[in-house]
Design a protein around this motif. Sequence first.
Motif, PDB file in Angstrom:
ATOM      1  N   SER A 149       0.853  -1.191   0.000  1.00  0.00           N
ATOM      2  CA  SER A 149       0.000   0.000   0.000  1.00  0.00           C
ATOM      3  C   SER A 149       0.890   1.242   0.000  1.00  0.00           C
ATOM      4  O   SER A 149       1.961   1.237   0.618  1.00  0.00           O
ATOM      5  CB  SER A 149      -0.884  -0.002   1.253  1.00  0.00           C
ATOM      6  N   PRO A 150       0.456   2.317  -0.633  1.00  0.00           N
ATOM      7  CA  PRO A 150       1.256   3.539  -0.621  1.00  0.00           C
ATOM      8  C   PRO A 150       1.385   4.150   0.772  1.00  0.00           C
ATOM      9  O   PRO A 150       2.296   4.951   1.024  1.00  0.00           O
ATOM     10  CB  PRO A 150       0.502   4.478  -1.565  1.00  0.00           C
ATOM     11  N   ASP A 151       0.512   3.751   1.695  1.00  0.00           N
ATOM     12  CA  ASP A 151       0.543   4.292   3.048  1.00  0.00           C
ATOM     13  C   ASP A 151       1.435   3.499   4.001  1.00  0.00           C
ATOM     14  O   ASP A 151       1.695   3.952   5.120  1.00  0.00           O
ATOM     15  CB  ASP A 151      -0.876   4.371   3.611  1.00  0.00           C
ATOM     16  N   GLU A 152       1.913   2.341   3.567  1.00  0.00           N
ATOM     17  CA  GLU A 152       2.821   1.563   4.409  1.00  0.00           C
ATOM     18  C   GLU A 152       4.164   2.266   4.489  1.00  0.00           C
ATOM     19  O   GLU A 152       4.537   3.023   3.596  1.00  0.00           O
ATOM     20  CB  GLU A 152       3.007   0.145   3.854  1.00  0.00           C
ATOM     21  N   GLU A 198      -3.459   0.684  -4.825  1.00  0.00           N
ATOM     22  CA  GLU A 198      -4.415   1.386  -3.985  1.00  0.00           C
ATOM     23  C   GLU A 198      -5.796   1.117  -4.558  1.00  0.00           C
ATOM     24  O   GLU A 198      -6.021   1.336  -5.750  1.00  0.00           O
ATOM     25  CB  GLU A 198      -4.096   2.884  -3.988  1.00  0.00           C
ATOM     26  N   THR A 249       8.892   7.141   6.637  1.00  0.00           N
ATOM     27  CA  THR A 249       8.615   7.588   5.270  1.00  0.00           C
ATOM     28  C   THR A 249       7.637   6.627   4.625  1.00  0.00           C
ATOM     29  O   THR A 249       7.916   5.430   4.527  1.00  0.00           O
ATOM     30  CB  THR A 249       9.912   7.638   4.431  1.00  0.00           C
ATOM     31  N   PRO A 250       6.479   7.129   4.196  1.00  0.00           N
ATOM     32  CA  PRO A 250       5.528   6.239   3.514  1.00  0.00           C
ATOM     33  C   PRO A 250       5.987   5.937   2.085  1.00  0.00           C
ATOM     34  O   PRO A 250       6.667   6.745   1.448  1.00  0.00           O
ATOM     35  CB  PRO A 250       4.228   7.039   3.510  1.00  0.00           C
ATOM     36  N   ARG A 309       4.425   6.005  -0.593  1.00  0.00           N
ATOM     37  CA  ARG A 309       3.940   6.951  -1.604  1.00  0.00           C
ATOM     38  C   ARG A 309       4.938   8.070  -1.887  1.00  0.00           C
ATOM     39  O   ARG A 309       4.947   8.631  -2.958  1.00  0.00           O
ATOM     40  CB  ARG A 309       2.565   7.497  -1.259  1.00  0.00           C
ATOM     41  N   GLU A 310       5.824   8.373  -0.927  1.00  0.00           N
ATOM     42  CA  GLU A 310       6.806   9.442  -1.120  1.00  0.00           C
ATOM     43  C   GLU A 310       7.975   9.035  -2.004  1.00  0.00           C
ATOM     44  O   GLU A 310       8.697   9.902  -2.502  1.00  0.00           O
ATOM     45  CB  GLU A 310       7.347   9.927   0.229  1.00  0.00           C
TER      46      GLU A 310
END
Length: 148
Positions: free
Chosen positions: A22-25, A46, A73-74, A76-77
């Motif tokens: 997931s981009p939030d991990e 996502e 740092t997630p 997604r960054e």
Amino acid sequence: MNATHTIGEILNHKGSQVYTVSPDEMVFDAIEMMAEKNIGALLVTEHGQLIGIMSERDYTRKVALKGKSSKQTPVREILSGEIISATPDHTVEDCMRLMTEHRVRHLPVLDDGKIVGVVSIGDLVNSIISSQTTTIEQLQTYIAGYPG
């Protein structure tokens, strides 16, 4: 296999196991999964949709070299958002060209927008080596059997 064989054939041989994140991990968790699975990249999804890829290269260049914390740092960054993909009908040669032109080492394989696998540059090289080995063996058999 040779350069005209399809990516679908490679997936049939190697399997179509895909690891996603997931981009939030947090990046740390993604890197941990890559180490555990012995892979160099994860597909970032996502809501069931492919939104990018996170590779060891992304981690090295966008976290480690920038002094960021992988635990804060997630994904997604740092993900590579430009998605270069293949279909099962692409040939090994097509994918080698794509990877070279776009300087990527992993290609998600999509069939009608659905993720059906991932191929790496290593998969393509192994396919070509296997093909060349088979060709050499066939030529050696042919030459050895040729009346002289």
